[in-house]
Design a protein around this motif. Structure first.
Motif, PDB file in Angstrom:
ATOM      1  N   GLU A  94       0.835  -1.197   0.000  1.00  0.00           N
ATOM      2  CA  GLU A  94       0.000   0.000   0.000  1.00  0.00           C
ATOM      3  C   GLU A  94       0.870   1.247   0.000  1.00  0.00           C
ATOM      4  O   GLU A  94       2.011   1.226   0.451  1.00  0.00           O
ATOM      5  CB  GLU A  94      -0.910   0.023   1.234  1.00  0.00           C
ATOM      6  CG  GLU A  94      -1.959  -1.059   1.226  1.00  0.00           C
ATOM      7  CD  GLU A  94      -2.911  -0.962   2.398  1.00  0.00           C
ATOM      8  OE1 GLU A  94      -3.979  -1.576   2.307  1.00  0.00           O
ATOM      9  OE2 GLU A  94      -2.604  -0.273   3.397  1.00  0.00           O
ATOM     10  N   THR A 100       0.061   5.377   0.883  1.00  0.00           N
ATOM     11  CA  THR A 100      -0.867   6.450   1.241  1.00  0.00           C
ATOM     12  C   THR A 100      -0.471   7.703   0.472  1.00  0.00           C
ATOM     13  O   THR A 100       0.692   8.103   0.472  1.00  0.00           O
ATOM     14  CB  THR A 100      -0.838   6.719   2.755  1.00  0.00           C
ATOM     15  OG1 THR A 100      -1.231   5.511   3.430  1.00  0.00           O
ATOM     16  CG2 THR A 100      -1.801   7.838   3.135  1.00  0.00           C
ATOM     17  N   CYS A 111       1.707  14.656  -5.211  1.00  0.00           N
ATOM     18  CA  CYS A 111       0.585  15.110  -6.040  1.00  0.00           C
ATOM     19  C   CYS A 111       0.972  16.234  -6.987  1.00  0.00           C
ATOM     20  O   CYS A 111       1.967  16.923  -6.808  1.00  0.00           O
ATOM     21  CB  CYS A 111      -0.556  15.595  -5.142  1.00  0.00           C
ATOM     22  SG  CYS A 111      -1.317  14.269  -4.196  1.00  0.00           S
ATOM     23  N   ALA A 162      -6.573   9.918  -7.290  1.00  0.00           N
ATOM     24  CA  ALA A 162      -6.366   9.675  -5.868  1.00  0.00           C
ATOM     25  C   ALA A 162      -5.867  10.974  -5.262  1.00  0.00           C
ATOM     26  O   ALA A 162      -5.016  11.648  -5.842  1.00  0.00           O
ATOM     27  CB  ALA A 162      -5.366   8.553  -5.653  1.00  0.00           C
ATOM     28  N   SER A 163      -6.394  11.317  -4.126  1.00  0.00           N
ATOM     29  CA  SER A 163      -6.047  12.564  -3.448  1.00  0.00           C
ATOM     30  C   SER A 163      -5.380  12.251  -2.120  1.00  0.00           C
ATOM     31  O   SER A 163      -5.443  11.126  -1.636  1.00  0.00           O
ATOM     32  CB  SER A 163      -7.317  13.386  -3.197  1.00  0.00           C
ATOM     33  OG  SER A 163      -7.940  13.698  -4.426  1.00  0.00           O
ATOM     34  N   ASN A 197      -6.039   9.225   0.444  1.00  0.00           N
ATOM     35  CA  ASN A 197      -6.421   7.968  -0.198  1.00  0.00           C
ATOM     36  C   ASN A 197      -5.273   6.980  -0.066  1.00  0.00           C
ATOM     37  O   ASN A 197      -4.120   7.364   0.104  1.00  0.00           O
ATOM     38  CB  ASN A 197      -6.726   8.153  -1.680  1.00  0.00           C
ATOM     39  CG  ASN A 197      -8.003   8.925  -1.968  1.00  0.00           C
ATOM     40  OD1 ASN A 197      -8.043   9.680  -2.906  1.00  0.00           O
ATOM     41  ND2 ASN A 197      -9.039   8.744  -1.185  1.00  0.00           N
ATOM     42  N   THR A 198      -5.578   5.697  -0.162  1.00  0.00           N
ATOM     43  CA  THR A 198      -4.560   4.658  -0.131  1.00  0.00           C
ATOM     44  C   THR A 198      -4.626   3.869  -1.424  1.00  0.00           C
ATOM     45  O   THR A 198      -5.707   3.458  -1.839  1.00  0.00           O
ATOM     46  CB  THR A 198      -4.774   3.703   1.062  1.00  0.00           C
ATOM     47  OG1 THR A 198      -4.705   4.468   2.262  1.00  0.00           O
ATOM     48  CG2 THR A 198      -3.724   2.612   1.093  1.00  0.00           C
ATOM     49  N   MET A 199      -3.471   3.687  -2.056  1.00  0.00           N
ATOM     50  CA  MET A 199      -3.390   2.823  -3.238  1.00  0.00           C
ATOM     51  C   MET A 199      -2.925   1.464  -2.759  1.00  0.00           C
ATOM     52  O   MET A 199      -2.043   1.362  -1.912  1.00  0.00           O
ATOM     53  CB  MET A 199      -2.393   3.375  -4.244  1.00  0.00           C
ATOM     54  CG  MET A 199      -2.831   4.661  -4.855  1.00  0.00           C
ATOM     55  SD  MET A 199      -2.113   4.950  -6.470  1.00  0.00           S
ATOM     56  CE  MET A 199      -2.553   3.477  -7.355  1.00  0.00           C
ATOM     57  N   THR A 252      -7.904   2.493  -5.169  1.00  0.00           N
ATOM     58  CA  THR A 252      -7.809   3.597  -4.203  1.00  0.00           C
ATOM     59  C   THR A 252      -9.014   3.479  -3.284  1.00  0.00           C
ATOM     60  O   THR A 252     -10.074   3.005  -3.680  1.00  0.00           O
ATOM     61  CB  THR A 252      -7.828   4.985  -4.868  1.00  0.00           C
ATOM     62  OG1 THR A 252      -9.046   5.148  -5.562  1.00  0.00           O
ATOM     63  CG2 THR A 252      -6.649   5.147  -5.802  1.00  0.00           C
ATOM     64  N   ARG A 253      -8.815   3.890  -2.077  1.00  0.00           N
ATOM     65  CA  ARG A 253      -9.951   3.946  -1.158  1.00  0.00           C
ATOM     66  C   ARG A 253      -9.844   5.227  -0.354  1.00  0.00           C
ATOM     67  O   ARG A 253      -8.748   5.650   0.011  1.00  0.00           O
ATOM     68  CB  ARG A 253     -10.022   2.705  -0.289  1.00  0.00           C
ATOM     69  CG  ARG A 253      -8.893   2.542   0.664  1.00  0.00           C
ATOM     70  CD  ARG A 253      -9.135   1.319   1.565  1.00  0.00           C
ATOM     71  NE  ARG A 253      -8.048   1.230   2.488  1.00  0.00           N
ATOM     72  CZ  ARG A 253      -7.092   0.326   2.436  1.00  0.00           C
ATOM     73  NH1 ARG A 253      -7.105  -0.599   1.530  1.00  0.00           N
ATOM     74  NH2 ARG A 253      -6.120   0.334   3.317  1.00  0.00           N
ATOM     75  N   PRO A 254     -10.971   5.855  -0.077  1.00  0.00           N
ATOM     76  CA  PRO A 254     -10.933   7.123   0.661  1.00  0.00           C
ATOM     77  C   PRO A 254     -10.526   6.891   2.112  1.00  0.00           C
ATOM     78  O   PRO A 254     -10.661   5.799   2.623  1.00  0.00           O
ATOM     79  CB  PRO A 254     -12.363   7.637   0.560  1.00  0.00           C
ATOM     80  CG  PRO A 254     -13.177   6.433   0.313  1.00  0.00           C
ATOM     81  CD  PRO A 254     -12.305   5.459  -0.433  1.00  0.00           C
ATOM     82  N   PRO A 255     -10.039   7.947   2.749  1.00  0.00           N
ATOM     83  CA  PRO A 255      -9.695   7.805   4.165  1.00  0.00           C
ATOM     84  C   PRO A 255     -10.954   7.526   4.990  1.00  0.00           C
ATOM     85  O   PRO A 255     -12.059   7.871   4.587  1.00  0.00           O
ATOM     86  CB  PRO A 255      -9.077   9.147   4.525  1.00  0.00           C
ATOM     87  CG  PRO A 255      -9.575  10.093   3.492  1.00  0.00           C
ATOM     88  CD  PRO A 255      -9.828   9.290   2.254  1.00  0.00           C
TER      89      PRO A 255
END
Length: 121
Positions: free
Chosen positions: A33, A35, A41, A84-85, A88-90, A114-117
């Motif tokens: 993973e 973060t 960015c 992804a911002s 987010n976690t890849m 990706t999943r949001p925090p």
């Protein structure tokens, strides 16, 4: 020493700089993973494509170790279909498709999600 401990203790310097964390490792599957942080960015706070490819490339090379695969070359292809911002976690997973690495080539599939925090409590 487990495969996961091996990867966690021998992190490549550039992987550490990116913040790559190996979360699972075996001869059949490796997961890592990353973060998303603001310094990875572009503007406006979207994960840079180069960071995505660096994550994938470093992961592919490192993940081959616990799978006992020789890695003479790594081919990467990406389809950027979302953003992804920061926060987010890849996650990337590498799977062994061939159960007989001695006789058959190692075929793998990589997925990046990706999943949001998590929302604040």
């Amino acid at each position: 020493m487990t495969e996961l401990e091996f990867l966690q203790q021998r992190t490549l310097p550039f992987a550490a700089l990116l913040g790559i964390r190996f979360t699972a490792a075996s001869r059949e599957r490796v997961t890592a993973e990353l973060t998303v942080r603001p310094e990875l960015c572009t503007r406006p706070d979207i994960l840079h494509g180069g960071a995505v490819m660096a994550f994938a490339g470093l992961f592919a090379v490192c993940a081959a170790v616990p799978m006992w695969a020789d890695t003479p070359a790594v081919t990467l292809r990406a389809s950027m279909v979302g953003t992804a911002s920061p926060g987010n976690t890849m996650r990337i997973e590498l799977f062994r498709w061939s159960s007989d690495a001695e006789r058959a080539p190692l075929l793998t599939a990589v997925t990046a999600l990706t999943r949001p925090p998590a929302p604040p409590p």
